[in-house]
Design a protein around this motif. Structure first.
Motif, short mmCIF file in Angstrom:
data_model
loop_
_atom_site.label_atom_id
_atom_site.label_comp_id
_atom_site.label_asym_id
_atom_site.label_seq_id
_atom_site.Cartn_x
_atom_site.Cartn_y
_atom_site.Cartn_z
N SER A 103 36.39 41.12 43.18
CA SER A 103 36.30 39.73 43.64
C SER A 103 36.28 39.74 45.16
O SER A 103 36.88 40.62 45.79
CB SER A 103 37.49 38.93 43.13
OG SER A 103 37.46 37.61 43.60
N SER A 393 41.24 32.24 37.28
CA SER A 393 40.12 32.02 38.19
C SER A 393 39.00 33.01 37.92
O SER A 393 37.81 32.65 37.90
CB SER A 393 40.61 32.12 39.63
OG SER A 393 39.56 31.89 40.54
N ARG A 394 39.36 34.27 37.71
CA ARG A 394 38.34 35.28 37.44
C ARG A 394 37.65 35.02 36.10
O ARG A 394 36.43 35.19 35.96
CB ARG A 394 38.95 36.68 37.44
CG ARG A 394 39.53 37.11 38.78
CD ARG A 394 39.70 38.62 38.87
NE ARG A 394 40.28 39.20 37.68
CZ ARG A 394 41.58 39.35 37.46
NH1 ARG A 394 42.46 38.90 38.36
NH2 ARG A 394 42.03 39.93 36.36
N THR A 397 35.20 32.21 36.50
CA THR A 397 34.01 32.71 37.21
C THR A 397 33.11 33.49 36.26
O THR A 397 31.88 33.31 36.26
CB THR A 397 34.44 33.61 38.38
OG1 THR A 397 35.31 32.89 39.24
CG2 THR A 397 33.23 34.09 39.17
N ARG A 398 33.72 34.35 35.45
CA ARG A 398 32.93 35.15 34.51
C ARG A 398 32.20 34.26 33.51
O ARG A 398 31.04 34.51 33.17
CB ARG A 398 33.86 36.14 33.79
CG ARG A 398 33.23 36.96 32.66
CD ARG A 398 31.93 37.63 33.06
NE ARG A 398 32.06 38.40 34.29
CZ ARG A 398 31.04 38.89 34.98
NH1 ARG A 398 29.80 38.63 34.57
NH2 ARG A 398 31.24 39.59 36.06
N THR A 412 32.89 23.97 43.30
CA THR A 412 34.07 24.77 42.98
C THR A 412 34.90 25.02 44.24
O THR A 412 34.58 24.50 45.32
CB THR A 412 33.62 26.11 42.34
OG1 THR A 412 34.76 26.82 41.88
CG2 THR A 412 32.86 26.96 43.35
N ILE A 416 36.15 30.92 44.08
CA ILE A 416 35.07 31.17 43.13
C ILE A 416 33.72 31.13 43.83
O ILE A 416 32.78 31.82 43.42
CB ILE A 416 35.14 30.13 41.99
CG1 ILE A 416 36.43 30.36 41.17
CG2 ILE A 416 33.92 30.18 41.09
CD1 ILE A 416 36.67 29.33 40.08
N TRP A 417 33.61 30.36 44.91
CA TRP A 417 32.33 30.16 45.59
C TRP A 417 31.66 31.48 45.92
O TRP A 417 30.48 31.69 45.61
CB TRP A 417 32.55 29.35 46.87
CG TRP A 417 31.30 28.97 47.60
CD1 TRP A 417 30.61 27.80 47.48
CD2 TRP A 417 30.59 29.75 48.57
NE1 TRP A 417 29.51 27.80 48.31
CE2 TRP A 417 29.47 28.99 49.00
CE3 TRP A 417 30.77 31.02 49.12
CZ2 TRP A 417 28.56 29.46 49.93
CZ3 TRP A 417 29.86 31.49 50.05
CH2 TRP A 417 28.77 30.72 50.45
N ASP A 419 32.22 34.55 44.78
CA ASP A 419 31.88 35.38 43.62
C ASP A 419 30.61 34.88 42.94
O ASP A 419 29.83 35.67 42.41
CB ASP A 419 33.05 35.41 42.64
CG ASP A 419 34.24 36.19 43.18
OD1 ASP A 419 34.02 37.02 44.09
OD2 ASP A 419 35.36 35.98 42.71
N LEU A 420 30.40 33.57 42.96
CA LEU A 420 29.14 33.04 42.43
C LEU A 420 27.96 33.42 43.31
O LEU A 420 26.88 33.78 42.81
CB LEU A 420 29.23 31.51 42.28
CG LEU A 420 30.24 30.99 41.25
CD1 LEU A 420 30.16 29.46 41.15
CD2 LEU A 420 30.01 31.62 39.87
N PRO A 428 26.01 27.12 44.78
CA PRO A 428 27.41 26.73 44.64
C PRO A 428 27.82 25.87 45.83
O PRO A 428 27.30 26.06 46.94
CB PRO A 428 28.14 28.08 44.63
CG PRO A 428 27.27 28.97 45.43
CD PRO A 428 25.86 28.53 45.16
#
Length: 494
Positions: A103, A393-394, A397-398, A412, A416-417, A419-420, A428
């Motif tokens: 992450s 959170s992970r 995201t997944r 978001t 998370i932003w 990771d997207l 995002p």
């Protein structure tokens, strides 16, 4: 209890102190750093959980530096100087961080772990230069490194951690036994680095200057202070000069400005109330620190008056006192404010115990540590080692990565932003940019709430949604499709 009252004398205050060159210091410091690394690094991603998305903000800004050479992932508005996330960007670039880490925020936490260990080494150096014995220097480092309160905040990606590291370096340089112009120069350089990470650290300037005065010869003191002042001013002035060159120094139509950002930081934010008011947010924040660990910050603050009887500790006491007074003024109190208080509390506790001429207080402190402190710390750290506060959170995201098209507009948080973005999503949107960033509203949300496809957030306070009407409208017209703990994945109805 009787303290050793040091009287100003050539030996104590002005005489050069030969640098300690002994391998015995390394035999003590090295195991300390190993233990500190293990305690602070174990379950680095899981505890604390994702509780303050400033972590995500600073990491996202570091990513923007590497990805497209920008100072922020949105318009940079001078909320803070950018040296802090530039350091994170440098580390991520050297270690291929954003491609290897599970992450994005984990990259920032790795930097915080390194900063914590560097701070421990610098705190040892400072304690030795303040004429602590090796044993008491080790106590100061152990308090700073192993307190659950310290571990909790040292892990999170806050600019305060980097600023505090530079601040300790500045103090250690100011206390150099060489008493040279070079020591003053490097003290200014490190303190400028602290200010360019987190500007609020400048409130500690009086304590640093006092320490520098105590460790300079009267004959060269004007030169040393002059070099310090000029060097610090020139380096820090680079920031407003940067804004001036971009025509963003003073407020004006159609652009952000350093002047407006400073005004907002000082006057624009709603105050958190005074520490002296039990109903205030500041009091509640301080209470949460004590709940997490009462054995570092509380004794440190209570020992400030006693520290005035030990001249070498007076600048350290002043640094802690300044920060306590600032908590009483009723202004805005940042969540991570306590970080810069921790090294001074640790130094005061160890330094005052070292100043007592009899062994009785030290023995009593050792018994308290053995019976109360160490068991409490061990229990807290063992319990946190099994916590995975970022799991929800992970998982959210997944789910988005696996089920949502990459061109969807997903509102978001800043955790998370990134990771997207790293997963290939093109649109995002950080929730705080909805309704506040004209570029976002024009290019990504031209139809307002109707442009939003998904919202991936924990529940938001009514006060937050009141300031973000487009997000509020999107949430009102959405349905929950998945839930991961407190985080909901909502699909907006067309």
């Amino acid at each position: 209890m009787t303290l050793v009252i040091e009287r100003p004398s050539p030996t104590a205050d002005t005489a050069p102190v030969k640098p300690v060159r002994s391998y015995r210091s390394w035999w003590i410091l090295t195991p300390l750093l190993v233990v500190a690394g293990l305690v602070n690094g174990w379950n680095l991603h899981g505890w604390p959980g994702r509780i303050n998305d400033d972590e995500g903000t600073y990491v996202d800004q570091a990513w923007a530096m590497l990805d497209h050479g920008a100072l922020a992932h949105y318009t940079y508005w001078y909320d803070h100087p950018f040296l802090g996330w530039a350091i994170i960007a440098g580390y991520a670039g050297l270690t291929d961080g954003f491609d290897r880490a599970p992450s994005g925020v984990m990259v920032g936490r790795e930097v915080m772990l390194i900063a914590a260990l560097v701070s421990c080494a610098l705190l040892w150096l400072l304690a030795r230069r303040l004429r602590f014995g090796r044993g008491w220097s080790a106590v100061a480092v152990a308090l700073f490194a192993l307190s659950p309160l310290a571990v909790y905040f040292h892990r999170m990606v806050f600019l305060d951690n980097l600023a505090t590291m530079f601040m300790i370096a500045a103090l250690a340089a100011a206390a150099s036994p060489r008493r040279s112009v070079g020591a003053a120069l490097w003290s200014a350089v490190w303190f400028a680095g602290a200010a360019l990470c987190k500007e609020t650290i400048v409130i500690l300037l009086p304590a640093l200057v006092w320490l520098l005065v105590r460790h300079t010869d009267r004959r060269t003191r004007p030169w040393n202070l002059g070099v310090f002042g000029v060097t610090f001013a020139v380096l820090v002035a680079a920031y407003p000069v940067f804004a001036l060159l971009k025509n963003e120094l003073v407020p004006g139509a159609g652009h952000v400005s350093l002047g407006w950002a400073l005004w907002w930081q000082v006057f624009g934010r709603a105050g958190s109330g005074s520490l002296l008011d039990p109903s205030s947010g500041t009091y509640g924040l301080a209470h949460s620190w004590v709940d997490l660990d009462p054995w570092l910050i509380v004794p440190g603050v209570l020992l400030v008056p006693a520290a005035w009887f030990v001249p070498r500790l007076r600048p350290i006491a002043l640094a802690l006192l300044i920060q306590v007074v600032m908590m009483c003024r009723g202004g805005y109190m940042p969540f991570a404010y306590v970080i810069a208080m921790l090294p001074f509390a640790a130094l005061l506790i160890a330094g005052l115990l070292a100043a007592v001429p009899t062994r009785v207080p030290a023995i009593a402190a050792g018994l308290v540590a053995a019976v109360l402190v160490l068991p409490a710390w061990t229990s807290t750290m063992v319990a946190q080692s099994h916590v995975d506060g970022s799991a929800d959170s992970r998982a959210a995201t997944r789910w988005v990565v696996d089920h949502v098209p990459r061109d969807s507009v997903v509102v978001t948080d800043d955790y998370i932003w990134l990771d997207l973005k790293l997963a290939g999503f093109t649109k995002p949107v950080w929730l705080w940019k909805v309704d506040t960033d004209p570029e976002v509203m024009t290019e990504v949300l031209p139809a307002g709430a109707a442009s939003i496809d998904y919202v991936v957030l924990a529940g938001q306070a009514d006060s937050t949604l009141a300031s973000l009407p487009t997000l509020r409208e999107g949430l009102a017209g959405s349905d929950v499709v998945e839930r991961f703990g407190e985080i909901e994945v909502r699909k907006v109805r067309r």
